[in-house]
Design an enzyme around this catalytic site. Structure first.
Site, PDB file in Angstrom:
ATOM      1  N   LEU A 189      26.328  93.938  18.951  1.00 16.18           N
ATOM      2  CA  LEU A 189      25.418  92.963  18.349  1.00 16.18           C
ATOM      3  C   LEU A 189      25.763  91.535  18.744  1.00 16.18           C
ATOM      4  O   LEU A 189      24.892  90.671  18.808  1.00 16.18           O
ATOM      5  CB  LEU A 189      25.455  93.088  16.817  1.00 16.18           C
ATOM      6  CG  LEU A 189      24.945  94.416  16.230  1.00 16.18           C
ATOM      7  CD1 LEU A 189      25.143  94.422  14.722  1.00 16.18           C
ATOM      8  CD2 LEU A 189      23.481  94.619  16.571  1.00 16.18           C
ATOM      9  N   GLY A 190      27.041  91.282  18.983  1.00 15.35           N
ATOM     10  CA  GLY A 190      27.464  89.930  19.346  1.00 15.35           C
ATOM     11  C   GLY A 190      28.965  89.854  19.485  1.00 15.35           C
ATOM     12  O   GLY A 190      29.698  90.762  19.084  1.00 15.35           O
ATOM     13  N   VAL A 232      31.107  92.491  17.337  1.00 12.56           N
ATOM     14  CA  VAL A 232      30.391  93.157  16.250  1.00 12.56           C
ATOM     15  C   VAL A 232      29.503  94.251  16.840  1.00 12.56           C
ATOM     16  O   VAL A 232      28.748  94.001  17.788  1.00 12.56           O
ATOM     17  CB  VAL A 232      29.538  92.163  15.437  1.00 12.56           C
ATOM     18  CG1 VAL A 232      28.877  92.868  14.266  1.00 12.56           C
ATOM     19  CG2 VAL A 232      30.384  91.000  14.944  1.00 12.56           C
ATOM     20  N   LYS A 244      32.888  94.801  12.618  1.00 12.52           N
ATOM     21  CA  LYS A 244      33.501  93.701  13.351  1.00 12.52           C
ATOM     22  C   LYS A 244      34.946  94.052  13.673  1.00 12.52           C
ATOM     23  O   LYS A 244      35.747  94.352  12.783  1.00 12.52           O
ATOM     24  CB  LYS A 244      33.447  92.416  12.530  1.00 12.52           C
ATOM     25  CG  LYS A 244      33.931  91.187  13.302  1.00 12.52           C
ATOM     26  CD  LYS A 244      33.512  89.905  12.621  1.00 12.52           C
ATOM     27  CE  LYS A 244      33.748  88.708  13.518  1.00 12.52           C
ATOM     28  NZ  LYS A 244      33.251  87.464  12.933  1.00 12.52           N
ATOM     29  N   ASP A 255      33.438  78.506   7.574  1.00 11.92           N
ATOM     30  CA  ASP A 255      32.724  78.675   8.849  1.00 11.92           C
ATOM     31  C   ASP A 255      31.219  78.810   8.597  1.00 11.92           C
ATOM     32  O   ASP A 255      30.563  79.708   9.125  1.00 11.92           O
ATOM     33  CB  ASP A 255      33.246  79.906   9.590  1.00 11.92           C
ATOM     34  CG  ASP A 255      33.038  79.805  11.101  1.00 11.92           C
ATOM     35  OD1 ASP A 255      32.748  78.685  11.581  1.00 11.92           O
ATOM     36  OD2 ASP A 255      33.153  80.831  11.794  1.00 11.92           O
TER      37      ASP A 255
END
Length: 671
Positions: free
Chosen positions: A349-350, A357, A372, A468
């Protein structure tokens, strides 16, 4: 007069006591009865309650469909109860069976998320061990499951909210001479079970014996447990069973139940007869093909041993003693591996500086997850990090992405979140997105994130600093609701205490000036990042961009302030929003973004104030650029917005692309 009142009181008590069933008896089960069945359970024409048939990997449930009142009040103690039943388990292959039978007391007649095999139709991988199950069961288990610490493949156990029995014993009975006699649960013979709970002493006794034997004096399994925290005021009683890869039939021939009395005795002469049970015949092929197959098996065994050893190494996990204190938040790597199909690149996903992830689907529950993977080379501070992540994972808020659990192996920490189908917000803002969000959708996401951040700061049992906040960490669910996620950098502390953080962590462009100087993160540094996020969503630009041609640094907050100063603040609005928006609302949110980006943390509003502004509960005072300049905030080149500009124009900034994360010594003691 007194006699009339006494009579009315007596009949009212009689009516109340009769509103809930107190006892019942079934010497066989008629087709029309108060028995509710689900799954593959059925009532046979001759009155047998058959929980499972020869179908594999299925569950069967049968409950008395009237609730039983086991407490006089919701917070009261559990009344004494007693039950007895006659059962039989017939394996279709001699010596092999399904996964047994369980007598169950549950809050309702349906266990919709329960799975077959070792979970016996009671729980699943995520619900097993959950205190909110409110399930009490007596298992008659015929398969040994090491994950539940089963003693053997022929035992009786007392289960409370979990298949890890609080106490168990090999199946058998104590005769009148005080001698123990073994019983085989899968022997295809009817056996009788008695279960008693004493509401005064909290003692649970389980006895069993062959059919036509008297109730043993000495219990097979006995334990003292107060069930008041497990059993609710009104519960349902019944049976659950499941098959695995081997078919088996599970029968209940008769059953009785009583509250505040011993279970009514069964009339064994009236019980229905079991069908003629014959083992499955060995096929012609197996009879004559075994010699040939055995030769192949000899050569296959070597490969099989190698394969099993390799798989064990692949799924090997790290487990320390302190992790047992964290409850049931730990998931098996094997389940996550199969859920993500081996962490394939196509399911990525990223990725970023803090991990990769992957998308996955839990096989037993069909729950979509996001996993993750985070590296943890050092063990220093790992316990504190995992404990804090799991603690934060207990938070439940509609605008936070829930943490489902974690796993740890070979220098990797895996954090498991609920999957958000519409991905992260940043993909709708940058790089000429195919799908854009209009102003109504963006303002809704802004309000959602503000609500989630307020919950972290003020509304949970501890103060949580996210550290974050940015568009890429805001995920959109199926209805485009904003959810703040990725708590890998989050830190919590008690209300009224001071946060003990020493490292600069976060993402360039969202870091408050005082955080970069001292390394100390506070709720005010989260507010600063939220201000950058507001400008990011309204303007459709990143908080900091490096112009590679001129090597100059573009600061979004500086640019918006200069437009405001020149009276053209609406020129900062993202063209992709279109023209259908409320100009006053957009201008207010841009000003809130600037106010949250104030260089002095004391001048920034709290998230409570921000939420009041966004909801319209409070009006933002009329501000001018001069007001912020007088209060110590300086924007623009000539006005000297020097502190942030010097930070982002430094060599540190140039070593990172926009959106990079700083996570120095994340798992060390100085978070």
């Amino acid at each position: 007069m007194f006699f009339k009142l006494l009579t009315i009181f007596f009949f009212s008590l009689l009516f109340q006591s009769s509103s809930k069933t107190l006892n019942f008896t079934y010497d066989g089960f008629p087709q029309r009865s108060y028995i509710s069945i689900q799954g593959i359970a059925a009532v046979t024409p001759n009155g047998l309650l058959r929980l499972t048939n020869t179908t594999v990997q299925q569950t069967g449930h049968a409950f008395y469909n009237k609730s039983i009142r086991l407490k006089n009040s919701p917070n009261g103690t559990v009344s004494s109860f007693s039950t007895t039943f006659v059962f039989a388990i017939h394996p279709r292959i001699p010596g092999l069976s399904g996964h047994g039978i369980a007598f169950v007391i549950a809050p309702n007649t349906r266990l919709p998320y329960a799975t077959p095999s070792q979970y016996m139709g009671l729980f699943n991988i995520t619900s097993n061990g959950n205190k909110t199950n409110h399930v009490f069961a007596i298992e008659l288990d015929t398969i040994r499951s090491t994950e539940f610490n089963d003693i053997n493949d022929n035992h009786v156990g007392i289960d409370i909210n979990s298949l890890t029995s609080v106490k168990s014993s090999p199946a058998g009975w104590w005769d009148k001479k005080g001698q123990f006699n073994n019983l085989t649960l899968i022997g295809s013979k009817p056996m009788q079970v008695w279960i008693d709970y004493n509401g005064r002493t909290h003692k649970i006794n389980v006895m069993m014996g062959p059919l036509n034997e008297e109730k043993p004096k000495k219990p097979l399994v006995s334990v003292v447990r107060d069930l008041s925290f497990v059993i609710l005021q009104d519960m349902f009683v019944g049976f659950s069973s499941a098959t695995g890869t081997v078919p088996a039939e599970h029968y209940v021939l008769g059953w009785s139940f009583g509250v505040n009395r011993e279970a009514p005795p069964l009339d064994l002469s009236k019980l229905p007869k079991l069908p003629l049970l014959h083992p499955t015949r060995i096929s012609y092929f197996c009879r004559f093909g075994i010699p040939s197959i055995s030769i192949i098996l000899i050569f296959s065994c070597i490969f099989l041993v190698w394969f099993i050893a390799r798989r064990r190494r692949m799924f090997q996990e790290e487990l320390d003693d302190w992790e047992t204190e964290l409850g049931n938040n730990r998931l098996r790597f094997k389940d996550l591996y199969y859920a993500t199909k081996g962490f394939k690149e196509k399911d990525l996903l990223g990725s970023g500086g803090f991990g990769r992830v992957y998308k996955g689907v839990m096989l037993e529950t069909n729950l979509e997850i996001a996993v993750k993977k985070v590296s943890h080379d050092s063990r220093q501070g790992l316990k504190e990090f995992v404990s804090e992540i799991v603690s934060i994972g207990r938070m439940r808020h509609p605008n936070l992405v829930p943490l489902l659990g974690y796993c740890r192996r070979r220098g990797e920490l895996l954090l498991v979140y609920e999957y958000m189908p519409n991905g992260s917000l940043d993909k709708y803002l940058y790089n000429t997105p195919e799908v854009t969000l209009d102003w109504k959708q963006r303002s809704k996401v802004i309000l959602d994130v503000a609500s989630g951040l307020f919950y972290l700061h003020e509304d949970w049992e501890q103060v949580v600093i996210h550290r974050d906040v940015k568009a890429s960490n805001v995920l959109l669910d199926g209805e485009l609701n904003g959810r703040l996620g990725d708590f890998g950098l989050a830190r919590s502390y008690d209300h009224g205490a001071d946060p003990q953080t020493t490292n600069v962590v976060g993402t360039l462009g969202y870091l408050a000036p005082e955080h970069t100087r001292t390394g100390r993160a506070t709720t005010a540094t989260d507010v600063f990042a939220f201000g950058a996020f507001l400008l990011e969503v309204v303007c459709g630009r990143r908080p900091i961009e490096i112009q590679h041609e001129s090597d100059e640094v573009f600061l979004l907050v500086d640019w918006v302030f200069r437009l405001w100063n020149s009276g053209n603040i609406l020129d900062a609005v993202d063209p992709n929003i279109g023209s259908q928006y409320n100009e006053r609302e957009v201008e207010m949110i841009l000003k809130i973004g600037l106010l949250c980006s104030h260089s002095d943390p004391r001048a920034r509003p709290s998230m409570r104030q921000v939420l009041h502004y966004l909801r319209g509960d409070a009006k933002l005072s009329d501000l001018s650029p001069l007001d912020l300049s007088r209060s110590g905030m300086m924007f623009g080149v000539q006005d000297g917005f020097s502190e942030l500009r010097m930070l982002y124009a430094s060599s540190v900034c140039k070593r990172f692309t926009s959106g990079s994360s700083i996570a120095d010594s994340l798992l060390s003691g100085g978070r």
